[in-house]
Design a protein around this motif. Sequence first.
Motif, mmCIF file in Angstrom:
data_model
loop_
_atom_site.group_PDB
_atom_site.id
_atom_site.type_symbol
_atom_site.label_atom_id
_atom_site.label_comp_id
_atom_site.label_asym_id
_atom_site.label_seq_id
_atom_site.Cartn_x
_atom_site.Cartn_y
_atom_site.Cartn_z
ATOM 1 N N LEU A 200 -10.457 13.796 -7.229
ATOM 2 C CA LEU A 200 -10.083 13.412 -8.591
ATOM 3 C C LEU A 200 -11.326 13.149 -9.436
ATOM 4 N N LYS A 201 -12.311 12.483 -8.854
ATOM 5 C CA LYS A 201 -13.542 12.178 -9.585
ATOM 6 C C LYS A 201 -14.300 13.449 -9.932
ATOM 7 N N THR A 202 -14.414 14.363 -8.977
ATOM 8 C CA THR A 202 -15.118 15.631 -9.218
ATOM 9 C C THR A 202 -14.449 16.419 -10.339
ATOM 10 N N ALA A 203 -13.130 16.370 -10.354
ATOM 11 C CA ALA A 203 -12.364 17.105 -11.369
ATOM 12 C C ALA A 203 -12.291 16.362 -12.694
ATOM 13 N N GLN A 204 -12.822 15.145 -12.725
ATOM 14 C CA GLN A 204 -12.712 14.286 -13.909
ATOM 15 C C GLN A 204 -11.247 14.124 -14.327
ATOM 16 N N ALA A 205 -10.393 14.025 -13.325
ATOM 17 C CA ALA A 205 -8.972 13.828 -13.582
ATOM 18 C C ALA A 205 -8.721 12.399 -14.053
ATOM 19 N N PRO A 206 -7.775 12.194 -14.944
ATOM 20 C CA PRO A 206 -7.493 10.851 -15.468
ATOM 21 C C PRO A 206 -6.632 10.041 -14.499
ATOM 22 N N ALA A 207 -7.190 9.755 -13.344
ATOM 23 C CA ALA A 207 -6.395 9.126 -12.291
ATOM 24 C C ALA A 207 -7.221 8.101 -11.527
ATOM 25 N N GLU A 208 -6.534 7.078 -11.035
ATOM 26 C CA GLU A 208 -7.144 6.112 -10.144
ATOM 27 C C GLU A 208 -6.139 5.734 -9.068
ATOM 28 N N ILE A 209 -6.654 5.281 -7.944
ATOM 29 C CA ILE A 209 -5.810 4.852 -6.835
ATOM 30 C C ILE A 209 -6.158 3.414 -6.494
ATOM 31 N N ILE A 210 -5.154 2.543 -6.530
ATOM 32 C CA ILE A 210 -5.302 1.151 -6.144
ATOM 33 C C ILE A 210 -4.787 1.007 -4.711
ATOM 34 N N VAL A 211 -5.577 0.369 -3.857
ATOM 35 C CA VAL A 211 -5.174 0.151 -2.467
ATOM 36 C C VAL A 211 -5.053 -1.348 -2.215
ATOM 37 N N TYR A 212 -3.894 -1.771 -1.735
ATOM 38 C CA TYR A 212 -3.667 -3.151 -1.336
ATOM 39 C C TYR A 212 -4.008 -3.276 0.147
ATOM 40 N N ALA A 213 -5.097 -3.953 0.423
ATOM 41 C CA ALA A 213 -5.761 -3.870 1.726
ATOM 42 C C ALA A 213 -4.836 -4.108 2.912
ATOM 43 N N ASP A 214 -4.005 -5.133 2.868
ATOM 44 C CA ASP A 214 -3.192 -5.491 4.026
ATOM 45 C C ASP A 214 -1.746 -5.025 3.918
ATOM 46 N N ALA A 215 -1.452 -4.233 2.908
ATOM 47 C CA ALA A 215 -0.066 -3.815 2.690
ATOM 48 C C ALA A 215 0.265 -2.573 3.511
ATOM 49 N N PRO A 216 1.449 -2.532 4.112
ATOM 50 C CA PRO A 216 1.876 -1.354 4.870
ATOM 51 C C PRO A 216 2.532 -0.325 3.962
ATOM 52 N N HIS A 217 2.953 0.765 4.559
ATOM 53 C CA HIS A 217 3.779 1.726 3.834
ATOM 54 C C HIS A 217 5.040 1.002 3.364
ATOM 55 N N ALA A 218 5.555 1.411 2.206
ATOM 56 C CA ALA A 218 6.804 0.861 1.660
ATOM 57 C C ALA A 218 6.697 -0.632 1.364
ATOM 58 N N PHE A 219 5.543 -1.071 0.890
ATOM 59 C CA PHE A 219 5.386 -2.497 0.600
ATOM 60 C C PHE A 219 6.201 -2.943 -0.605
ATOM 61 N N PHE A 220 6.691 -2.009 -1.410
ATOM 62 C CA PHE A 220 7.528 -2.347 -2.560
ATOM 63 C C PHE A 220 9.014 -2.379 -2.194
ATOM 64 N N ALA A 221 9.368 -1.893 -1.028
ATOM 65 C CA ALA A 221 10.774 -1.750 -0.628
ATOM 66 C C ALA A 221 11.332 -3.113 -0.236
ATOM 67 N N ASP A 222 11.866 -3.841 -1.206
ATOM 68 C CA ASP A 222 12.267 -5.230 -0.998
ATOM 69 C C ASP A 222 13.413 -5.407 -0.013
ATOM 70 N N TYR A 223 14.076 -4.332 0.360
ATOM 71 C CA TYR A 223 15.191 -4.396 1.296
ATOM 72 C C TYR A 223 14.745 -4.172 2.748
ATOM 73 N N ARG A 224 13.439 -3.990 2.964
ATOM 74 C CA ARG A 224 12.920 -3.687 4.308
ATOM 75 C C ARG A 224 11.913 -4.738 4.756
ATOM 76 N N ASP A 225 11.667 -4.761 6.063
ATOM 77 C CA ASP A 225 10.679 -5.688 6.612
ATOM 78 C C ASP A 225 9.265 -5.374 6.140
ATOM 79 N N SER A 226 9.047 -4.183 5.650
ATOM 80 C CA SER A 226 7.722 -3.791 5.147
ATOM 81 C C SER A 226 7.384 -4.429 3.802
ATOM 82 N N TYR A 227 8.346 -5.048 3.178
ATOM 83 C CA TYR A 227 8.157 -5.635 1.848
ATOM 84 C C TYR A 227 7.076 -6.710 1.859
ATOM 85 N N ARG A 228 6.162 -6.600 0.904
ATOM 86 C CA ARG A 228 5.115 -7.601 0.729
ATOM 87 C C ARG A 228 5.209 -8.097 -0.722
#
Length: 265
Positions: free
Chosen positions: A216-244
């Motif tokens: 993305l940086k090489t392409a100068q694409a208008p994008a960024e990625i935020i990483v939540y260090a300790d969050a698992p996959h599906a951390f937004f899925a409030d109905y699952r144990d993965s929810y953070r």
Amino acid sequence: MTSPLDHPARFAQAAGAPALSAIATDVEGLEAGMTTLPGGAPAYFARPENGANFPIILVAQEIFGLHEHIRDVVRRFAKLGFVAIAPDFLIRYGDPQEAPDIEAIRAIVAKVPDAETMAIFDQALAYAATRGGDAKRAAITGFCWGGRIAWLYAAHNPQLLACIPWYGRLDGPHTPAQPRWPIDIAEELKTPTLGLYGGADPSIPAELVETMRARLKTAQAPAEIIVYADAPHAFFADYRDSYRPDAASDAWERALAFLRAKGVG
């Protein structure tokens, strides 16, 4: 609004019993329900009961299909003044809500052509514009498999003002049905994009995230990625144990701020 493929409001079987943390958003003040898009795909739709010229948000479902969590997300956006719509782009190839386990769902998903999915989202966007939405202020967000779709649709439709993929896989098997992944479209991305990822997600290793960032940086694409260090996959899925809750809340606020900053919302 009805569809012969409508399901009762429930969660996908393979996702397990919903956790007590599952958020339930009511329909008070909303017009909400199922509809059928011109090509025959069902979709869940919500908008404020009154008014017009609302921003549009397309919602790309998880691998579990158009189940209750995704419908609730649609209602959350509608409560905030969006015309929100989640088309079911998997149902023609099998029903993830009825699948007994994740492997059965993966077998369904593998059959779904990306080209067909892009066309369904085109139809969903056009439909939202007929229901009081402003097609010039449109964005897409997606979760899990839908995060992958959000990246791809942003490349497909550069007229979008924003794209917010949540923990969508960046690379995987290249097949005739699914020939490209987000890693392959980084150089052509023109839509402002905010990726929201978990640092403890084994399905999307940190090395792959860094490779995507570099492209993305090489392409100068208008994008960024935020990483939540300790969050698992599906951390937004409030109905699952993965929810953070902390990561989910912060990411949700970032997403809404991003939409506002890009003129959506």
